[in-house]
Design a protein around this motif. Structure first.
Motif, PDB file in Angstrom:
ATOM      1  N   ALA A 252       0.818  -1.211   0.000  1.00 28.11           N
ATOM      2  CA  ALA A 252       0.000   0.000   0.000  1.00 28.11           C
ATOM      3  C   ALA A 252       0.853   1.262   0.000  1.00 28.11           C
ATOM      4  O   ALA A 252       0.566   2.215  -0.735  1.00 28.11           O
ATOM      5  N   HIS A 253       1.916   1.277   0.796  1.00 27.52           N
ATOM      6  CA  HIS A 253       2.704   2.508   0.903  1.00 27.52           C
ATOM      7  C   HIS A 253       3.362   2.858  -0.424  1.00 27.52           C
ATOM      8  O   HIS A 253       3.471   4.027  -0.788  1.00 27.52           O
ATOM      9  N   ALA A 254       3.795   1.841  -1.192  1.00 25.38           N
ATOM     10  CA  ALA A 254       4.453   2.100  -2.481  1.00 25.38           C
ATOM     11  C   ALA A 254       3.447   2.483  -3.550  1.00 25.38           C
ATOM     12  O   ALA A 254       3.671   3.415  -4.335  1.00 25.38           O
ATOM     13  N   LEU A 255       2.315   1.776  -3.584  1.00 21.08           N
ATOM     14  CA  LEU A 255       1.329   2.021  -4.628  1.00 21.08           C
ATOM     15  C   LEU A 255       0.729   3.416  -4.512  1.00 21.08           C
ATOM     16  O   LEU A 255       0.533   4.106  -5.522  1.00 21.08           O
ATOM     17  N   PHE A 256       0.444   3.870  -3.296  1.00 19.84           N
ATOM     18  CA  PHE A 256      -0.172   5.177  -3.144  1.00 19.84           C
ATOM     19  C   PHE A 256       0.848   6.310  -3.220  1.00 19.84           C
ATOM     20  O   PHE A 256       0.500   7.433  -3.600  1.00 19.84           O
ATOM     21  N   ALA A 257       2.098   6.034  -2.876  1.00 20.07           N
ATOM     22  CA  ALA A 257       3.119   7.073  -2.977  1.00 20.07           C
ATOM     23  C   ALA A 257       3.518   7.335  -4.421  1.00 20.07           C
ATOM     24  O   ALA A 257       3.750   8.480  -4.822  1.00 20.07           O
ATOM     25  N   ARG A 258       3.593   6.273  -5.230  1.00 20.39           N
ATOM     26  CA  ARG A 258       3.987   6.432  -6.627  1.00 20.39           C
ATOM     27  C   ARG A 258       3.252   5.401  -7.480  1.00 20.39           C
ATOM     28  O   ARG A 258       3.791   4.340  -7.793  1.00 20.39           O
ATOM     29  N   PRO A 259       2.013   5.678  -7.839  1.00 24.77           N
ATOM     30  CA  PRO A 259       1.242   4.715  -8.638  1.00 24.77           C
ATOM     31  C   PRO A 259       1.914   4.451  -9.970  1.00 24.77           C
ATOM     32  O   PRO A 259       2.443   5.356 -10.611  1.00 24.77           O
ATOM     33  N   GLY A 260       1.871   3.197 -10.391  1.00 25.44           N
ATOM     34  CA  GLY A 260       2.528   2.809 -11.633  1.00 25.44           C
ATOM     35  C   GLY A 260       1.605   2.718 -12.823  1.00 25.44           C
ATOM     36  O   GLY A 260       2.062   2.460 -13.935  1.00 25.44           O
ATOM     37  N   HIS A 261       0.298   2.893 -12.611  1.00 27.19           N
ATOM     38  CA  HIS A 261      -0.662   2.810 -13.714  1.00 27.19           C
ATOM     39  C   HIS A 261      -1.446   4.112 -13.792  1.00 27.19           C
ATOM     40  O   HIS A 261      -1.847   4.669 -12.760  1.00 27.19           O
ATOM     41  N   PRO A 262      -1.679   4.635 -14.998  1.00 26.58           N
ATOM     42  CA  PRO A 262      -2.440   5.892 -15.132  1.00 26.58           C
ATOM     43  C   PRO A 262      -3.826   5.833 -14.505  1.00 26.58           C
ATOM     44  O   PRO A 262      -4.342   6.852 -14.036  1.00 26.58           O
ATOM     45  N   TYR A 263      -4.444   4.655 -14.496  1.00 23.34           N
ATOM     46  CA  TYR A 263      -5.773   4.533 -13.889  1.00 23.34           C
ATOM     47  C   TYR A 263      -5.691   4.753 -12.380  1.00 23.34           C
ATOM     48  O   TYR A 263      -6.513   5.484 -11.803  1.00 23.34           O
TER      49      TYR A 263
END
Length: 344
Positions: A252-263
């Motif tokens: 969660a901390h990585a995905l919300f800090a730097r999302p990898g998908h434009p969606y």
């Protein structure tokens, strides 16, 4: 890309374990009559014991179908392939007896609307004990005692056992649903938008209650929500769904800090924040793909500002989205320079 709306959890989550998976979905594909493409298309998802995993996305993305597949609560006419294992057993191939044991013991679901899950003509005590009473006064007494204890755990007085659903508030009914889900000591708890119909204060109470009970019983929790701030707060890992596919997953901390998908970035950008300047929220233009239309390439291409010709013709696969282990996104343009525009 770091949208201004992202909320980073305070502590990093560990990478998912490779063993001890309570829920292990592999290559889940589901088709329904009258659709031109699968409603679920190759879904992979895992939840380990004691872990909270959030499944997020817009309405119609496939979140509820994915969670319900763990109990084989499938729509009429649904055809599936792949595997859905709960505590090591494939739910999709179980006979009726094993499936009943799964639903009354190994796994349980908390539904979005508790009133829709309760019979308005039966007392709450009957609802809580019916699946735990095979027969006899002794069994009924034991089931009632357990229900009373679980109601106390969730902060509900035992007098509720004698009440009808119409006599109890929505927040109290959701607590009753949590107690009902725990009646069989489940290893896996599936929460399908359990706080959507509640006011903000009651939402916070229910989330705190779920976290406390999960820590106490070591239950694996799959939390389905469209509230990204809530997902950031409660989850160890997150899966983002779009058009029946997982388009991003990771801690969660990585995905919300730097999302990898434009969606994912677009969802975060459209989330209101109390500390943001007053103005119009960013919107995701267009509509999700129509189930009646065959789909090629990236399902988000028609709405994506980064889309190129390859996006319309070739489906992207999940690949590393950052240096964080387990953070993956299905995008052809993971290194596109425009991805960092939201950081400015």
């Amino acid at each position: 890309m770091t949208p201004s709306t992202a909320r980073t959890p305070s502590a990093p989550a560990p990478p998912p374990a490779t063993t001890g998976r309570t829920l292990d979905i592999r290559g889940l594909r589901m088709t329904l009559p009258g659709t031109a493409r699968p409603v679920l298309d190759g879904v992979d998802l895992t939840v380990t014991a004691g872990e909270t995993v959030a499944l997020v996305g817009e309405s119609g993305s496939g979140k509820t179908l994915t969670s319900r597949s763990a109990l084989r609560l499938l729509p009429s006419g649904a055809r599936t392939s792949g595997t859905v294992r709960v505590a090591g057993d494939d739910v999709l191939t179980m006979d009726a007896e094993r499936l009943r044991a799964l639903r009354t013991g190994t796994a349980a679901m908390i539904f979005q609307d508790p009133r829709a899950a309760l019979n308005p003509l039966r007392r709450i005590g009957d609802f809580l004990t019916e699946s735990a009473v095979p027969g006899g006064a002794r069994d009924r007494a034991a089931a009632t005692a357990r229900a009373t204890g679980l109601l106390a755990e969730v902060g509900v007085d035992e007098a509720v056992l004698r009440a009808y659903p119409s006599q109890v508030s929505g927040g109290m009914l959701q607590r009753v649903m949590i107690a009902a889900a725990l009646m069989g000591d489940p290893a896996l708890l599936l929460a399908d938008e359990p706080t959507t119909a509640l006011d903000v204060t009651t939402q916070a109470e229910v989330i705190a209650l779920l976290r406390r009970l999960q820590e106490r019983f070591g239950t694996a929790l799959l939390f389905v929500t469209h509230d990204l701030d809530l997902a950031a707060t409660i989850s160890d890992r997150v899966y983002v769904m779009y058009a029946g596919r997982i388009v991003e997953s990771g801690p969660a901390h990585a995905l919300f800090a730097r999302p990898g998908h434009p969606y994912t970035a677009a969802l975060l950008s459209s989330t209101p924040r109390p500390d943001a300047p007053v103005g119009r929220l960013a919107a995701i233009e267009g509509q999700p793909p129509d189930l009646r239309t065959p789909l090629t390439g990236c399902p988000f291409a028609a709405r994506c500002p980064l889309a190129t010709e390859v996006c319309d013709t070739r489906e992207p696969v999940l690949r590393p989205a950052s240096a964080e282990p387990g953070h993956r996104a299905a995008c052809h343009h993971g290194d596109h320079p425009e991805r960092s525009a939201a950081d400015a």
